[in-house]
Design a protein around this motif. Structure first.
Motif, PDB file in Angstrom:
ATOM      1  N   LYS B  13       0.911  -1.108   0.457  1.00  0.00           N
ATOM      2  CA  LYS B  13       0.342  -0.065   0.025  1.00  0.00           C
ATOM      3  C   LYS B  13       1.225   0.855  -0.529  1.00  0.00           C
ATOM      4  CE  LYS B  13      -3.049   1.573  -0.796  1.00  0.00           C
ATOM      5  NZ  LYS B  13      -3.814   1.248  -2.127  1.00  0.00           N
ATOM      6  N   ILE B  14       2.274   1.095   0.838  1.00  0.00           N
ATOM      7  CA  ILE B  14       2.485   2.437   0.869  1.00  0.00           C
ATOM      8  C   ILE B  14       2.959   2.802  -0.672  1.00  0.00           C
ATOM      9  CG2 ILE B  14       4.903   3.355   1.489  1.00  0.00           C
ATOM     10  CD1 ILE B  14       4.020   1.863   4.316  1.00  0.00           C
ATOM     11  N   ASP B  16       2.129   1.869  -2.924  1.00  0.00           N
ATOM     12  CA  ASP B  16       1.308   2.170  -3.956  1.00  0.00           C
ATOM     13  C   ASP B  16       1.171   4.041  -4.177  1.00  0.00           C
ATOM     14  OD1 ASP B  16       0.215   0.008  -4.697  1.00  0.00           O
ATOM     15  OD2 ASP B  16      -1.482  -0.384  -4.247  1.00  0.00           O
ATOM     16  N   MET B  17       1.009   4.093  -2.800  1.00  0.00           N
ATOM     17  CA  MET B  17       0.499   5.115  -2.460  1.00  0.00           C
ATOM     18  C   MET B  17       2.145   6.094  -3.029  1.00  0.00           C
ATOM     19  SD  MET B  17      -2.157   5.527  -1.196  1.00  0.00           S
ATOM     20  CE  MET B  17      -2.175   7.016   0.163  1.00  0.00           C
ATOM     21  N   ASP B  19       3.674   5.925  -5.250  1.00  0.00           N
ATOM     22  CA  ASP B  19       3.325   5.501  -7.401  1.00  0.00           C
ATOM     23  C   ASP B  19       2.702   6.111  -7.771  1.00  0.00           C
ATOM     24  OD1 ASP B  19       5.921   3.515  -7.327  1.00  0.00           O
ATOM     25  OD2 ASP B  19       4.411   1.784  -7.438  1.00  0.00           O
ATOM     26  N   ALA B  20       1.170   6.300  -6.854  1.00  0.00           N
ATOM     27  CA  ALA B  20       0.302   7.348  -6.956  1.00  0.00           C
ATOM     28  C   ALA B  20       0.712   8.825  -7.008  1.00  0.00           C
ATOM     29  CB  ALA B  20      -0.719   6.861  -5.955  1.00  0.00           C
ATOM     30  N   GLY B  21       1.803   9.127  -6.557  1.00  0.00           N
ATOM     31  CA  GLY B  21       2.526  10.664  -6.012  1.00  0.00           C
ATOM     32  C   GLY B  21       2.240  11.579  -5.273  1.00  0.00           C
ATOM     33  N   LEU B  22       1.524  10.674  -3.457  1.00  0.00           N
ATOM     34  CA  LEU B  22       2.391  10.790  -2.379  1.00  0.00           C
ATOM     35  C   LEU B  22       3.222  11.574  -2.031  1.00  0.00           C
ATOM     36  CD1 LEU B  22      -1.257   9.762  -2.746  1.00  0.00           C
ATOM     37  CD2 LEU B  22      -1.680  10.969  -1.133  1.00  0.00           C
ATOM     38  N   HIS B  23       3.373  11.949  -1.240  1.00  0.00           N
ATOM     39  CA  HIS B  23       5.420  11.724   0.016  1.00  0.00           C
ATOM     40  C   HIS B  23       3.623  11.319   0.926  1.00  0.00           C
ATOM     41  CE1 HIS B  23       7.196  13.518   2.987  1.00  0.00           C
ATOM     42  NE2 HIS B  23       7.666  13.788   2.425  1.00  0.00           N
ATOM     43  N   PHE B  24       4.740  10.091   1.485  1.00  0.00           N
ATOM     44  CA  PHE B  24       4.747   9.124   2.423  1.00  0.00           C
ATOM     45  C   PHE B  24       5.655   9.276   3.823  1.00  0.00           C
ATOM     46  CE2 PHE B  24       3.629   5.551   4.571  1.00  0.00           C
ATOM     47  CZ  PHE B  24       1.803   5.476   3.894  1.00  0.00           C
ATOM     48  N   CYS B 137      -2.825   6.480   6.283  1.00  0.00           N
ATOM     49  CA  CYS B 137      -3.493   5.135   6.240  1.00  0.00           C
ATOM     50  C   CYS B 137      -2.418   4.347   7.537  1.00  0.00           C
ATOM     51  CB  CYS B 137      -2.475   4.315   4.804  1.00  0.00           C
ATOM     52  SG  CYS B 137      -1.941   5.329   3.920  1.00  0.00           S
TER      53      CYS B 137
END
Lengths: 51, 318
Positions: B13-14, B16-17, B19-24, B137
Motif C-alpha cells: 500500500k505504501i 502504491d501511495m 507511485d500515485a504521487g503522494l509524499h509518504f 493510512c
C-alpha cells in the motif's frame, strides 16, 4: 498517470476510505499530498501492522 | 519479526501511495510502543525494532529515498506538539478516547488500563496534525482513532485527514478458533483481531523471512476445508494479497484434476472453490509458490544485510 489511475492505485486493496471523494479532490488539487502510516515497534507477530 | 500482514499488506500500500504521487512518511511510533508496553517499555529495544523495520520496508521494495522516516520521539520534540495533544484532548471526551484505544492485547472492557493509554489516541491525532498530513493510512482496527482525528480536526479548524484502511490479515488457523474477547464493537472486526492475536503459535503466521520450505510447512497445516469460504485464510490471502494487487492468478493444477486454470477475479476463485472445482491442495500449493516469489527479494536482502535480523534474534532471546 492520469487522475483515475492515481486514484485506482491509492485505493486498491482497501476496505474503507473516509472519504473517497475527499481523496479524489486532494489528488486533483494538491501537487504532492502528504500521507503516513504509523507503526508500533514490536517484535511480536501480532498487530504490529498499525499504531 | 515482521509477518506478511505488515510486510505485504502495508508494504504494497505504501508503494502504491508513493507511485500515485503522494509524499509518504513511515512513522516509527517509539513513544506509542512504550505506552503500549512493547518490550516492557524498553526504548532501546523498541528503537532496535524500528531500525529493523526500515530494512524490512527497503527489502520489500520501498527504498529509503522514496519515503521519509520519522520517529515519534523526534516529532514530539518539535515545538507545539504537546499543545496539539492537549488541544485534541480538549476537543474530545474520555469516552471517545477510551473507545479509540488500541486493542493491542487488551480487551476493551478491562478496568485496569494504565492512565498513559489515554494519551495514545490523542497523540495519534496530534501526530497527523503536527506532520500536516492529508491522508492517514492504517489497518481497519484503527478506524476509531482516525475518526477521532477527523472530528477533532474539524472542531479545531485544522482540517479532516482522509483515512484509508486496509484489511487485517487473518492467521493460518483461520477465525474459527478465535480467542474469546471483545476487541471491537463490530463483531467481525473483533473476531479478526482475536484471531490475529493467537501469537503464542508462531506457525500461525508467515514471516517475511520464511524460506519456501517453511512457508510450505506452515501453509500445509492451514485451515482450509473443501468448499468452505467463511474464515478460510487461504482464500483471504488470494483476495487481499493477489487480487487486491490487481494480479490475476494462473492456478497450476495436475492434469488429472483438470489442469491449469486462469482466474481473473476473486469472485471467480470463490465460486470455483465453493463448487469443489478447486481443491484445497491446489490453493495451498499455488499460494506457497506466490508467497515464495513475493518474498524472494526480502530473503536476498537479508542475506546481504544480516545484522538487523541478527539483532532482532538477540532481542527475542534476551
Amino acid at each position: 498517470m492520469d487522475l483515475e489511475q492515481r486514484l485506482e492505485l491509492a485505493t486498491r486493496g482497501t476496505v474503507e476510505i473516509i472519504q473517497r471523494t475527499e481523496l479524489a479532490k486532494l489528488l486533483e488539487e494538491k501537487k504532492t499530498p502528504r500521507a503516513y502510516w504509523g507503526f508500533e515497534c514490536s517484535g511480536k507477530q501480532a498487530h504490529a501492522c498499525t499504531e | 519479526m515482521m509477518h506478511i500482514g505488515q510486510g505485504l499488506v502495508c508494504g504494497s500500500k505504501i508503494q502504491d501511495m508513493v507511485d500515485a504521487g503522494l509524499h509518504f512518511t513511515i512513522f516509527l511510533a517509539d513513544w506509542h510502543s512504550m505506552i503500549n508496553n512493547k518490550y516492557g517499555g524498553d526504548m532501546e529495544k523498541i528503537r532496535t525494532t524500528g531500525r529493523y523495520f526500515k530494512h524490512c520496508f527497503t527489502a520489500l521494495g520501498v527504498p529509503e529515498d522514496r519515503v521519509e522516516y520519522l520517529w515519534a520521539s523526534e516529532l514530539a520534540e518539535q515545538s507545539g506538539y504537546w499543545e496539539k495533544v492537549l488541544r485534541v484532548a480538549k476537543a474530545t471526551t474520555t469516552q471517545r478516547v477510551m473507545r479509540a484505544l488500541p486493542i493491542m492485547g487488551r480487551e476493551m472492557k478491562s478496568q485496569d488500563t494504565e492512565a498513559a493509554s489515554i494519551f495514545y489516541p490523542c497523540m495519534q491525532a496530534a501526530d497527523i496534525f503536527q506532520m500536516r498530513l492529508d491522508v492517514a493510512c492504517a489497518g481497519i482496527d484503527q478506524r476509531k482513532a482516525h475518526i477521532l482525528a477527523r472530528e477533532a480536526g474539524e472542531k479545531l479548524a485544522w482540517g479532516k485527514p482522509v483515512s484509508l484502511h486496509t484489511p487485517l490479515l487473518i492467521g493460518l488457523a483461520g477465525v474459527q478458533d478465535a480467542e474469546k474477547g471483545s476487541f471491537d464493537e463490530d463483531p467481525k472486526i473483533s473476531q479478526v483481531i482475536a484471531a490475529k492475536m493467537s501469537k503464542s503459535r508462531p506457525e500461525n503466521n508467515i514471516l517475511i523471512h520464511d524460506e519456501p520450505t517453511v512457508i510450505d510447512q506452515k501453509i500445509r497445516k492451514a485451515f482450509c476445508p473443501p468448499g468452505v469460504v467463511e474464515g478460510n485464510p487461504l482464500l483471504e490471502y488470494y483476495h487481499i494479497l493477489v487480487f487486491g494487487r490487481s494480479e490475476p492468478v494462473f492456478l497450476k493444477r495436475d492434469s488429472k484434476y483438470g489442469g491449469d486454470l486462469n482466474i481473473n477475479s476473486y469472485e471467480e476463485l470463490e465460486t470455483h472453490y465453493k463448487s469443489g472445482k478447486i481443491h484445497p491442495q491446489d490453493l495451498k500449493n499455488n499460494m506457497t509458490q506466490i508467497l515464495s516469489d513475493k518474498l524472494k527479494g526480502v530473503r536476498l536482502y537479508f542475506k546481504k544485510h544480516p545484522e538487523p535480523l541478527e539483532e532482532m534474534h538477540r532481542l527475542k532471546a534476551s
